[in-house]
Design an enzyme around this catalytic site. Structure first.
Site, PDB file in Angstrom:
ATOM      1  N   GLU A  90     -46.711 -10.750  23.340  1.00 55.77           N
ATOM      2  CA  GLU A  90     -45.587 -11.297  24.107  1.00 55.77           C
ATOM      3  C   GLU A  90     -45.922 -12.583  24.864  1.00 55.77           C
ATOM      4  O   GLU A  90     -45.894 -12.603  26.105  1.00 55.77           O
ATOM      5  CB  GLU A  90     -45.061 -10.247  25.086  1.00 55.77           C
ATOM      6  CG  GLU A  90     -44.557  -8.979  24.436  1.00 55.77           C
ATOM      7  CD  GLU A  90     -43.862  -8.028  25.422  1.00 55.77           C
ATOM      8  OE1 GLU A  90     -43.853  -8.330  26.622  1.00 55.77           O
ATOM      9  OE2 GLU A  90     -43.331  -7.013  24.976  1.00 55.77           O
ATOM     10  N   GLU A 133     -43.743  -2.038  19.923  1.00 58.91           N
ATOM     11  CA  GLU A 133     -43.454  -1.363  21.202  1.00 58.91           C
ATOM     12  C   GLU A 133     -41.973  -1.029  21.245  1.00 58.91           C
ATOM     13  O   GLU A 133     -41.129  -1.884  20.965  1.00 58.91           O
ATOM     14  CB  GLU A 133     -43.749  -2.252  22.428  1.00 58.91           C
ATOM     15  CG  GLU A 133     -45.204  -2.486  22.706  1.00 58.91           C
ATOM     16  CD  GLU A 133     -45.433  -3.307  23.979  1.00 58.91           C
ATOM     17  OE1 GLU A 133     -44.571  -3.282  24.888  1.00 58.91           O
ATOM     18  OE2 GLU A 133     -46.473  -3.982  24.045  1.00 58.91           O
TER      19      GLU A 133
HETATM   20  C1  FCB Z   1     -43.970  -4.928  27.464  1.00 59.55           C
HETATM   21  C2  FCB Z   1     -45.472  -5.017  27.594  1.00 59.55           C
HETATM   22  C3  FCB Z   1     -46.138  -3.701  27.830  1.00 59.55           C
HETATM   23  C4  FCB Z   1     -45.337  -2.798  28.734  1.00 59.55           C
HETATM   24  C5  FCB Z   1     -43.908  -2.719  28.280  1.00 59.55           C
HETATM   25  C6  FCB Z   1     -43.048  -1.805  29.108  1.00 59.55           C
HETATM   26  O1  FCB Z   1     -43.394  -6.146  27.836  1.00 59.55           O
HETATM   27  O2  FCB Z   1     -46.026  -5.594  26.443  1.00 59.55           O
HETATM   28  O3  FCB Z   1     -47.427  -3.936  28.319  1.00 59.55           O
HETATM   29  O4  FCB Z   1     -45.448  -3.210  30.040  1.00 59.55           O
HETATM   30  O5  FCB Z   1     -43.334  -3.998  28.284  1.00 59.55           O
END
Ligand code: FCB
Length: 462
Positions: A177, A356
């Site tokens: 990110e 994620e």
């Molecule tokens: C993302 C991050 C991760 C975590 C999630 C909830 O932006 O990559 O580390 O904090 O959000």
């Protein structure tokens, strides 16, 4: 209308995933490891940020976190017991090169060496990310991501990690990110190093992408058989109305949040609004940078949590009636399906993985040794349903990793949000798989999601 036969009806409620689909979980170093000074590790910008009063809402730090640096073997066993085929973790630059640049610290690499071996011994595919926000403080002291030399330092650090682990790692991810690193770290100041300047955000963003490009070159030459990936977060920006003003506001915001990194990685250059609307002078872009940045990738990791409604009216308030997680993020599974179709349409990345997706939930429905987090199960199930639809439409999506394997340090929010499918008792470090983890284990084992309305309140095996 003809009645559906029981068979069709049943099939409609079983979502089968492609045979080689990957199921797994994700974490990151600072959020779980603890042991901030073990074996020669140096502080990162997050250690400094946590030590600054007022930065972390519960005044906590990563000093202990989930004590994973010590307990990693138990954690690997638990990943295996929960049927996780892939595990995405990050490597701490501060363990590998405590000076940011210069000598490699073999003891720091030993930890990841042991972790990778332990995962492989359990048949779990290790998916390391080289940078998940924990820049060595010594490099921040010299300008951090505002300085081009940090990108070069990253490539050297990447080389050290790949040299040591490259014989066992099949997919290397450079950054997690970069939008959040640059935006939250340099524009809004919510994250380390806590600066507040739009111009710095553009500079940091470019140097992060350059770091990716320089590291990609090294990875390709040191590990020619490995796959190369980057992980981007996407928050679809949807116009609050169909007015031209709202549509334009949403598009501008999407340039920043969704296209800013994906476009140049895909050879499309930066969105022009960066220059003509947001006023970036682009002075950090050196000759050849965009070619380095757009070197072909094998995989794009997609992090998706929520969408945003955008209005040109500064007084616009997000609708209050939609379901939200404990951090206030709207729960909107449909946007994941749309997002994947949009990415597939716009870009030419050969493959995608959800790296994620998950939600912090209250986790209050509990009894001895059991956490009934039906809301989290429903969140994951509904997102998988959307993902399945996108796969049916032809999107090449190869896997889904839940965020997170276990409750952990949620950056500026500290330990309050609980994202894990495994509960962590921070007093005792006891891990307890929540019901969502047991549900997910069955999904992973059977490679399918069964949509049973009566099981909205899921009762898995303890
Ligand atoms: C993302 C991050 C991760 C975590 C999630 C909830 O932006 O990559 O580390 O904090 O959000």
């Amino acid at each position: 209308m003809a009645q559906q036969s029981p068979d069709t009806d049943l099939e409609a409620h079983v979502l089968k995933f492609p045979e080689d689909f990957t199921w797994g979980a994700a974490t990151s170093a600072f959020q779980i490891e603890g042991s901030p000074r073990a074996d020669g590790k140096s502080p990162s910008i997050w250690d400094t940020f946590c030590a600054t009063p007022g930065r972390i809402s519960d005044a906590s730090s990563g000093d202990v976190a989930c004590d994973h640096y010590v307990r990693y073997l138990d954690d690997v066993s638990l990943l295996s017991a929960l049927g996780m085929a892939s595990y995405r973790f990050s490597i701490a630059w501060t363990r590998v090169k405590p000076g940011g640049v210069g000598p490699t610290n073999p003891k720091g690499l030993d930890f990841y060496d042991r972790l990778v071996d332990a995962l492989l011994a359990e048949g779990i595919t290790p998916m390391p990310t080289l940078y998940h926000w924990d820049l060595p403080q010594v490099l921040d002291d010299r300008g951090g991501w505002l300085d081009r030399s940090t990108a070069e330092a990253f490539a050297d650090y990447a080389e050290a990690a790949v040299t040591r682990l490259g014989d066992r790692v099949g997919t290397w991810t450079t950054l997690n990110e970069p939008f959040v690193s640059a935006n939250h770290g340099y524009v809004t100041g919510e994250h380390a190093p806590g600066h507040t300047s739009l111009a710095e955000g553009f500079a940091a963003g470019h140097h992060l992408l350059l770091a990716h490009g320089l590291a990609a070159e090294r990875i390709r030459s040191l590990a020619p058989d490995a796959r190369l990936a980057i992980v981007l977060n996407f928050t679809p920006q949807q116009a609050a109305s169909s007015s031209d003003a709202d549509l334009q506001a949403a598009s501008l915001q999407s340039d920043l949040e969704n296209r800013w990194y994906a476009d140049p990685l895909n050879g499309l250059g930066y969105p022009t609004s960066g220059f003509d609307h947001y006023g970036w002078d682009g002075s950090q872009i050196g000759d050849g940078d965009l070619d380095l940045i757009s070197a072909p990738l094998d995989l794009l990791g997609v992090n998706y949590y929520t969408r945003q409604l955008v209005s040109a009216d500064p007084a616009y308030a997000q609708p209050g009636h939609t379901p939200r997680n404990t951090m206030g993020w709207e729960i909107h599974p449909e946007s994941l399906g749309q997002l994947m179709r949009t990415l597939w349409d716009r870009y030419s990345f050969p493959s995608y993985m959800i790296t994620e997706n998950g939600a912090p939930m209250p986790d209050l429905n509990r009894s001895e040794g059991r956490v009934d987090d039906d809301d989290r199960t429903a969140y994951i199930r509904d997102h998988l349903t959307e993902l399945h639809g996108a796969i049916q439409d032809g999107c090449p999506i190869e896997g889904y990793l839940v965020w997170s394997f276990m409750d952990n340090f949620e950056w500026a929010e500290g330990y309050v949000p609980r994202f894990g499918v495994v509960e962590v008792d921070y007093e005792t470090q006891t891990r307890t798989p929540k019901q969502s983890a047991l549900w997910f284990r069955d999904v992973a084992r059977t490679n399918q999601v069964v949509l049973e309305p009566e099981r909205l309140t899921y009762r898995g095996r303890p």
